[in-house]
Write an enzyme that holds these catalytic residues in place. Structure first.
Site, PDB file in Angstrom:
ATOM      1  N   SER B  66      34.950   1.648  -4.169  1.00  0.00           N
ATOM      2  CA  SER B  66      34.363   0.438  -3.384  1.00  0.00           C
ATOM      3  C   SER B  66      35.321   0.361  -2.086  1.00  0.00           C
ATOM      4  CB  SER B  66      34.686  -0.681  -4.182  1.00  0.00           C
ATOM      5  OG  SER B  66      35.765  -0.812  -4.725  1.00  0.00           O
ATOM      6  N   HIS B 106      40.649  -4.551  -3.260  1.00  0.00           N
ATOM      7  CA  HIS B 106      39.921  -4.788  -2.101  1.00  0.00           C
ATOM      8  C   HIS B 106      40.542  -5.802  -1.042  1.00  0.00           C
ATOM      9  CE1 HIS B 106      35.673  -4.933  -4.980  1.00  0.00           C
ATOM     10  NE2 HIS B 106      36.222  -3.644  -4.255  1.00  0.00           N
ATOM     11  N   ASP B 132      33.282 -10.448  -3.199  1.00  0.00           N
ATOM     12  CA  ASP B 132      33.386 -10.110  -4.939  1.00  0.00           C
ATOM     13  C   ASP B 132      33.164 -11.343  -5.719  1.00  0.00           C
ATOM     14  OD1 ASP B 132      36.508  -8.247  -4.159  1.00  0.00           O
ATOM     15  OD2 ASP B 132      34.217  -7.792  -3.934  1.00  0.00           O
TER      16      ASP B 132
END
EC number: 3.4.21.89
Lengths: 180, 189
Positions: B66, B106, B132
């Site tokens: 990701s 992230h 998210d």
């Protein structure tokens, strides 16, 4: 050194050592570089609405719309140890309920080898500029800065702010008619 | 009888076991202690890193795609989590969602910080189209400092593949550990 196995073993160990040394060299030769370049940010339009925050907590919050121009030359940043730059335009401001707010309005990935001249006009924000509350209305000082995260081939991941910022005030009243 | 023994040994090339047989008790204890030293030094270095960086897991392996193209599965990240470094947008954070074990790597998209330092923030993976909030707990809209394992400060590519292989194929992990242990115990130097 007279069996295939021991030769393979030495070869493997030597390759690992060379690769480790190269990786460390990549890191140490670029660890202390200054990665900042001048950046020109200009804001052409600012609009404010007040709607339910549909991206998260469903409370009535201020929603800002900013149209901006960006230009910068990123070529001096790229060297042998830069894999990509993650650019992000962030708005920073203070409100009555929160002492510091930072919102990323737009981002872009510039890979090594791609065009390094940034010249964007009339850009709309990529992400919704929702405040945590109603603190954008009549806010005198929203500061826009362009920063980037330098992703190396191996080494430190610095966050660098471009040399150049733009402050805009938000209007006193909400826009109820126009759409963005 | 002795001819058969020699023949078997030669056929299996177990010459190195002679070294073990020649060792007396004292040398055997020394080998075991040596092994213990290596294990405890590794543990000390790890715990020392935890203290210096302030993070409970100073080195993590990237497990998902990701954050491509910046990080791929198997890359190694060095984290710090010092209180003096406030969380700011653009930083790459490694966090755990309450009740889940797997850490996520992230980038911070939005922060709202109060005067006393309480901060709530939102994250998004570079390679994901949305933020998210779909990953957080039901009803959770923000992350807080307590969810953060650390901020990524340094990066080395590919090295973590070994960890991923060992997790996906546990037999491989046991085989590696067994062979390493055997090697240290048997090797005389």
């Amino acid at each position: 050194m007279n069996t295939v196995l021991s030769r393979a073993n030495s070869l493997f160990a030597f390759s690992l050592s060379v690769m480790a040394a190269l990786t460390f060299g990549c890191f140490i030769t670029t660890a202390f570089k200054d990665r900042s370049v001048p950046v020109d940010i200009h804001v052409s339009r600012v609009m404010l609405k007040n709607v339910d925050d549909f991206t998260g907590p469903r409370e009535r919050s201020d929603l800002g719309f900013i149209t901006f121009d960006l230009s910068a030359d990123l070529k001096p940043i790229f060297d042998w140890n830069v894999k990509q730059l993650f650019l992000y335009l962030s708005a920073e401001y203070a409100t009555k309920s929160n002492a510091l707010n930072q919102v990323v309005l737009w981002d872009k990935i510039v890979l090594r080898g791609e065009s390094t001249k940034l010249n964007l006009r009339d850009m709309k924000s990529k992400y919704f500029f929702f405040d945590d509350g109603n603190g954008l209305r009549a806010n005198k000082n929203i500061t826009l800065t362009l920063s980037w995260n330098v992703v190396p081939n191996a080494g430190i991941l610095p966050l660098v702010m471009g040399a150049g910022r733009m402050s805009v005030p938000f209007p006193e009243s909400y826009e109820t008619t126009k759409s963005y | 009888m002795s001819f058969q023994k020699t023949l078997t040994r030669r056929m299996l090339s177990l010459d190195f076991l002679d070294d073990v047989r020649r060792m007396n008790k004292r040398q055997l204890y020394y080998q075991v202690l040596n092994f213990g030293m290596i294990v405890s030094s590794a543990l000390m270095i790890w715990k020392g890193l935890m203290v210096v960086t302030g993070s409970e897991s100073p080195i993590v392996v990237v497990l998902s795609g990701s954050m491509e193209p910046a990080f791929h599965r198997g890359d190694l990240l060095f984290l710090t989590n010092r209180v003096e470094d406030p969380i700011r947008v653009g930083e790459i954070v490694v966090f755990r969602i309450e009740g889940r074990e797997i850490p996520i790597v992230h980038r911070v998209l939005k922060i709202h910080e109060k005067e006393n330092g309480d901060i709530k923030f939102l994250t998004k993976g570079d390679n994901n189209a949305v933020d998210d909030r779909g990953l957080y707990k039901q009803g959770q809209h923000w992350l807080e400092k307590k969810d953060v394992v650390g901020r990524a400060r340094g990066f080395v590519p590919y090295i973590g593949i070994v960890t991923i292989l060992m997790n996906d194929y546990p037999k491989f992990k046991y085989a590696v550990l067994f062979l390493l242990g055997l090697f240290v115990l048997v090797h005389r130097e």
